[in-house]
Scaffold this motif. Structure first.
Motif, PDB file in Angstrom:
ATOM      1  N   HIS A  91       0.682  -1.169   0.148  1.00  0.00           N
ATOM      2  CA  HIS A  91      -0.002  -0.053   0.039  1.00  0.00           C
ATOM      3  C   HIS A  91       1.066   1.311   0.000  1.00  0.00           C
ATOM      4  O   HIS A  91       0.198   2.285  -0.317  1.00  0.00           O
ATOM      5  N   GLN A  92       2.070   1.036   0.427  1.00  0.00           N
ATOM      6  CA  GLN A  92       3.011   2.283   0.506  1.00  0.00           C
ATOM      7  C   GLN A  92       4.112   2.296  -0.403  1.00  0.00           C
ATOM      8  O   GLN A  92       4.920   3.195  -0.588  1.00  0.00           O
ATOM      9  N   HIS A  93       4.454   0.868  -0.998  1.00  0.00           N
ATOM     10  CA  HIS A  93       5.646   0.741  -1.726  1.00  0.00           C
ATOM     11  C   HIS A  93       5.345   0.201  -3.106  1.00  0.00           C
ATOM     12  O   HIS A  93       4.473  -0.648  -3.146  1.00  0.00           O
ATOM     13  N   GLU A  94       6.348   0.486  -3.800  1.00  0.00           N
ATOM     14  CA  GLU A  94       6.104  -0.178  -5.217  1.00  0.00           C
ATOM     15  C   GLU A  94       7.290  -1.037  -5.549  1.00  0.00           C
ATOM     16  O   GLU A  94       8.404  -0.390  -5.504  1.00  0.00           O
ATOM     17  N   ALA A  95       7.497  -2.189  -5.613  1.00  0.00           N
ATOM     18  CA  ALA A  95       8.548  -3.151  -5.857  1.00  0.00           C
ATOM     19  C   ALA A  95       9.290  -2.906  -7.325  1.00  0.00           C
ATOM     20  O   ALA A  95       8.205  -3.326  -8.116  1.00  0.00           O
ATOM     21  N   VAL A  96      10.224  -2.536  -7.674  1.00  0.00           N
ATOM     22  CA  VAL A  96      10.673  -2.438  -8.985  1.00  0.00           C
ATOM     23  C   VAL A  96      11.724  -3.590  -9.065  1.00  0.00           C
ATOM     24  O   VAL A  96      12.053  -3.998 -10.230  1.00  0.00           O
ATOM     25  N   ALA A  97      12.117  -4.129  -8.043  1.00  0.00           N
ATOM     26  CA  ALA A  97      13.389  -5.297  -8.152  1.00  0.00           C
ATOM     27  C   ALA A  97      13.173  -6.143  -6.894  1.00  0.00           C
ATOM     28  O   ALA A  97      12.817  -5.406  -5.805  1.00  0.00           O
ATOM     29  N   GLN A  98      13.536  -7.137  -7.098  1.00  0.00           N
ATOM     30  CA  GLN A  98      13.875  -8.212  -5.705  1.00  0.00           C
ATOM     31  C   GLN A  98      15.024  -8.872  -6.156  1.00  0.00           C
ATOM     32  O   GLN A  98      15.364  -9.333  -7.170  1.00  0.00           O
ATOM     33  N   GLN A  99      15.964  -8.962  -5.194  1.00  0.00           N
ATOM     34  CA  GLN A  99      17.086  -9.470  -5.048  1.00  0.00           C
ATOM     35  C   GLN A  99      17.402 -10.072  -3.745  1.00  0.00           C
ATOM     36  O   GLN A  99      17.319  -9.803  -2.725  1.00  0.00           O
ATOM     37  N   PRO A 100      18.404 -11.018  -3.896  1.00  0.00           N
ATOM     38  CA  PRO A 100      18.993 -11.766  -2.535  1.00  0.00           C
ATOM     39  C   PRO A 100      19.704 -10.756  -1.802  1.00  0.00           C
ATOM     40  O   PRO A 100      20.576 -10.008  -2.319  1.00  0.00           O
TER      41      PRO A 100
END
Length: 133
Positions: A91-100
């Motif tokens: 609701h507050q963040h937009e994930a642009v990437a996911q990484q370890p």
């Protein structure tokens, strides 16, 4: 008595509607100014990345403008969302990437590309973040 109560309700509704209209106007103007604030952040980051070629007076001027703009936002009730290290909130963040990420729990914000802003409880702009996998 009903007429007096109805008149009182009309006044309350008018005050509430005026406050909401003012809030929408502030939010609209802030959305227009946020890209300029982002560009000031980028200019400061670029100058800090290359201190040998940066002009200290120019950087000081940019920082002063940035601080004034943030202070004006604060006076209007707009605050920067500090997302770094917090659990991802869609609701507050937009994930642009996911990484370890070592030492970070999955679903934790590990990097912020673009800061988010809140006006009261309403999200003015979601923060663009990288999330630990």
């Amino acid at each position: 008595i009903r007429s007096v109560a109805e008149l009182d309700n009309v006044r309350k509704r008018a005050r509430r509607d005026a406050a909401q209209a003012e809030q929408r106007g502030v939010a609209r103007l802030a959305r227009e100014l946020l890209p300029a604030l982002d560009n000031l952040d980028r200019a400061i980051a670029a100058a800090e990345a290359h201190p040998e070629s940066a002009n200290p007076e120019l950087i000081g001027g940019i920082q002063l403008v940035q601080q004034e703009l943030i202070a004006a936002f604060s006076r209007a009730g707009i605050v920067r969302d500090s997302a770094l290290g917090e659990p991802f909130n869609p609701h507050q963040h937009e994930a642009v990437a996911q990484q370890p990420a070592e030492g970070q729990a999955a679903g934790t914000v590990i990097e912020v590309y673009e800061h988010g802003y809140l006006i009261g409880d309403e999200v003015l702009r979601a923060a663009k973040v990288v999330v630990a996998a």
